[in-house]
Enzyme design. Structure first.
Site, short mmCIF file in Angstrom:
data_model
loop_
_atom_site.label_atom_id
_atom_site.label_comp_id
_atom_site.label_asym_id
_atom_site.label_seq_id
_atom_site.Cartn_x
_atom_site.Cartn_y
_atom_site.Cartn_z
N HIS A 158 6.54 -2.13 1.69
CA HIS A 158 5.47 -1.25 1.18
C HIS A 158 5.40 -0.06 2.14
CE1 HIS A 158 2.17 0.03 -1.08
NE2 HIS A 158 1.26 -0.89 -0.82
N ARG B 132 -4.06 6.76 2.53
CA ARG B 132 -2.94 6.64 1.58
C ARG B 132 -2.72 7.98 0.87
NH1 ARG B 132 -1.48 1.80 -0.61
NH2 ARG B 132 0.25 3.11 -1.31
N ASP C 98 -3.21 -9.20 5.46
CA ASP C 98 -2.99 -8.93 4.04
C ASP C 98 -3.23 -10.26 3.31
OD1 ASP C 98 -2.13 -7.91 1.58
OD2 ASP C 98 0.01 -8.08 2.05
N ARG D 260 6.82 0.81 -8.56
CA ARG D 260 6.30 -0.45 -8.01
C ARG D 260 6.90 -1.59 -8.82
NH1 ARG D 260 0.27 -2.35 -6.20
NH2 ARG D 260 0.90 -0.94 -4.53
N CYS E 134 -4.61 -3.76 4.08
CA CYS E 134 -4.12 -2.81 3.06
C CYS E 134 -4.97 -2.85 1.80
CB CYS E 134 -2.67 -3.10 2.74
SG CYS E 134 -2.40 -4.79 2.19
N GLN F 153 2.37 2.41 2.44
CA GLN F 153 1.24 1.77 3.09
C GLN F 153 1.37 1.89 4.61
OE1 GLN F 153 -1.55 -0.09 1.59
NE2 GLN F 153 -2.20 0.28 3.68
N1 NVA Z 1 1.31 -8.19 -0.17
C1 NVA Z 1 0.49 -7.66 -1.24
C2 NVA Z 1 0.15 -6.24 -1.00
C3 NVA Z 1 -0.76 -5.63 -2.00
C4 NVA Z 1 -1.02 -4.19 -1.74
C5 NVA Z 1 1.22 -7.84 -2.56
O1 NVA Z 1 2.44 -7.60 -2.61
O2 NVA Z 1 0.58 -8.23 -3.53
N1 CP Z 2 -2.78 -1.36 -0.78
C1 CP Z 2 -2.32 -1.18 -2.02
O1 CP Z 2 -1.14 -0.88 -2.26
O2 CP Z 2 -3.26 -1.35 -2.99
P1 CP Z 2 -3.01 -1.36 -4.55
O3 CP Z 2 -2.27 -2.62 -4.89
O4 CP Z 2 -4.38 -1.33 -5.15
O5 CP Z 2 -2.20 -0.16 -4.91
#
Ligand code: NVA
Ligand code: CP
Length: 308
Positions: A133, A295, A227, A106, A267, A136
């Site tokens: 993502h 997930r 989101d 990540r 998400c 997801q």
């Molecule tokens: N768009 C959000 C998704 C979190 C799971 C982010 O990148 O923070």
């Molecule tokens: N939806 C998702 O990826 O959540 P987290 O940021 O908690 O992993």
């Protein structure tokens, strides 16, 4: 009995790394894992988690998925490793892939993820970047399939920021032939590269639309998705974006404009009363917590195929 098979791509960096058939295979495997119809044992396999950003669901669902498969995980972040001191990705990737059997990364830039994949001798999974993502999106489409049995005539409308989550929904939706509509404030459209790629996959059947009007977009929709307005890394833009996204909150009034049996997805994490109201999250239309559970099932399926 259904069995995992090796995917054509060694890595899962983007939804584009899977064919339509492979996505369907992952969703079928995930359903079997969920129903306890499938037992796969990956004894002694190790998943390395390298997370430059926070996570609850992705981290824990990968850890539990690996544990259910009989394997184990190692959890690294910049402060507990040498990554924060600037050790190059090419060195980190070569070392970690000598210890681990698969890596889930990540991070911010998709190019950094690609750099990991270039130097890793083991499969690399995108656990979220600024661009995509993809894990997801697999869970999202699993949730939609559970609800509607198949993807025929499904209209998925994403209302909010054209960000990583929206990009992956577009790509996965295109591969599955699902109509995807995005409604976002002007200037927050999804990646143009993603839009072009999706149109190519859809063979220009007009199944993807991008607009700035949530009310028009939601008409006839079966799945409503949102989101956060400010993603991780955008903390300083929060105040400005909150103003620009005014009118894009999914509330009960907007939801009434969708199809009667429409479901709502997010998400998570969610900011109640910003992109979605508490009432909608807790409503009978919400499948948000099933989606979060899924997930784990899709990642169990993904790991089984990548480690096959
Ligand atoms: N768009 C959000 C998704 C979190 C799971 C982010 O990148 O923070
Ligand atoms: N939806 C998702 O990826 O959540 P987290 O940021 O908690 O992993």
């Amino acid at each position: 009995m259904l069995k995992p098979y090796k995917l054509a791509s060694d890595n899962f960096l983007s939804n584009l790394d899977m064919s339509t058939e492979e996505i369907i295979h992952i969703l079928d495997l995930a359903e079997n894992f969920k129903n306890n119809d499938l037992k796969i044992k990956l004894q002694e396999k190790v998943l390395g988690l390298v997370f430059d950003k926070s996570s609850t669901r992705t981290r824990v669902s990968f850890q539990v998925a690996m544990s259910r498969l009989g394997g184990t995980t190692i959890d690294l972040n910049p402060t507990t490793s040498q990554i924060g001191r600037g050790e190059p990705i090419k060195d980190t990737a070569r070392v970690l892939s000598r210890y681990c059997d698969v890596l889930a990364i990540r991070t911010f830039n998709q190019s950094d993820l690609e750099e990991y994949a270039k130097w890793s001798s083991k499969p690399v999974i995108n656990a979220l970047t600024d661009l995509e993502h993809p894990c997801q999106a697999l869970a999202d489409f699993m949730t939609i399939k559970e609800e509607f049995s198949d993807f025929k005539n499904i209209v998925l409308t994403f209302i909010g920021d054209g960000n990583n989550v929206a990009n992956s929904l577009i790509l996965c939706g295109a591969l599955l032939g699902v109509e995807v509509r995005i409604a976002c404030p002007r200037g927050y459209e999804p990646s143009s590269q993603v839009i072009n790629k999706a149109n190519e996959i859809y063979q220009n059947k007009s199944l993807l639309s991008i607009s700035n009007d949530p009310h028009t977009a939601i008409l006839g929709s079966n799945v409503i998705y949102t989101d956060v307005w400010s993603s991780m890394g955008e903390e300083t833009r929060k105040e400005q974006k909150d103003k620009q996204f005014d009118g894009f909150t999914i509330n009960s009034d907007l939801l009434r404009e969708a199809e009667d049996e429409a479901i709502v997805l997010h998400c998570l994490p969610a900011y109640r009363s910003k992109e979605i109201t508490d009432e909608v999250i807790e409503s009978k239309n919400s499948r948000i917590f099933i989606q979060a559970e899924n997930r784990m099932h899709v990642q169990q399926a993904l790991l089984s195929c990548l480690l096959y």
